[in-house]
Design an enzyme around this catalytic site. Sequence first.
Site, PDB file in Angstrom:
ATOM      1  N   GLY A   1       0.866  -5.125   0.877  1.00 46.36           N
ATOM      2  CA  GLY A   1      -0.300  -5.213   0.002  1.00 46.36           C
ATOM      3  C   GLY A   1       0.020  -5.857  -1.346  1.00 46.36           C
TER       4      GLY A   1
ATOM      5  N   ALA B   1       0.857  -1.172   0.000  1.00 44.03           N
ATOM      6  CA  ALA B   1       0.000   0.000   0.000  1.00 44.03           C
ATOM      7  C   ALA B   1       0.902   1.235   0.000  1.00 44.03           C
ATOM      8  CB  ALA B   1      -0.907  -0.007   1.219  1.00 44.03           C
TER       9      ALA B   1
END
Length: 259
Positions: free
Chosen positions: A111, A68
Amino acid sequence: TKYEYLIVGVKGEKQNVGLIQLNRPRAFNSLCSPLIAELCQAVEKFEMDDSIGAIVLTGSERVFAAGADIKEMQHREFPNVYKNDFLGSWDKLAKCRKPTIAAVNGYALGGGCEVAMMCDIIYAGEKASFGQPEINLGTIPGAGGTQRLVRAIGKSKAMELVLTGDKMSAAEAEKAGLVSKVFPVDQLVNESIKLAEKISSHSRVASMMCKDAVNTSFEVGLTEGLKFEKRLFHSTFATADRKEGMTAFLEKRPPKYTD
Ligand code: HXC
């Protein structure tokens, strides 16, 4: 459609493979919200496109995705991430009903690793590395890293990765079962497209049922899972593809699927 953070194309001899390349080189393919929104949109388009039988998701040769976007997260507060269900939309990829393949070269971290694990099959390049380094940032995996990783490689290895933030090489990931095959860096995407073409050549409805049944094994107990599988198996007898597949075998010719 014009994408800012993706390169999207149709591949394969029969143009039946959707290829999505994460393309945010300035930030190591970190997964900012607009990138994820585009990814969801691209997946949905391929899902609705009858000519596409499988989807390949890749990054660059150096990085699949570095997680992320830390810059985007730095100043956010609880009420904001809670109310807006931050990362909630990432599920779109996991919920895709067509087979998906992650072709991972370079880093798949945080992520990035979670997005790879949302795919059905992971192929890796020799220099790929996988990890859940969120602990180094004072947080924890938030898009499946504590759940899908355990199911993929077992508790001890998953705990070790999540608690240390250490990276796992492509060879280790293959040995642990996270990755099904490893290829030289420059062959990875082609090999992944070949796999997707092979999957696309089969009955679409049967391959979607395979995916649905395998994924159900992660959700329910064995008795329910076996029942679910049996119901889907029986339902293939309502398809033209099942009859064609068996008839073609007995007539010693390739099948022509139509469903
Ligand atoms: C924002 C990132 C980033 C990220 C790298 N960059 N990863 N920006 N978010 N996740 C940026 C750097 O700030 C830097 O920008 C540029 O990309 C290059 O990174 P370097 O660190 O200088 O490169 P290198 O030394 O080669 O190291 C590469 C790396 C390292 C190993 C990938 O960047 C790294 O460890 N990144 C963080 C990985 C991580 O912690 N991921 C988890 C994120 S949290 P500048 O401007 O300086 O050039 C997460 C959890 C959320 O995913 C919950 C689930 C989704």
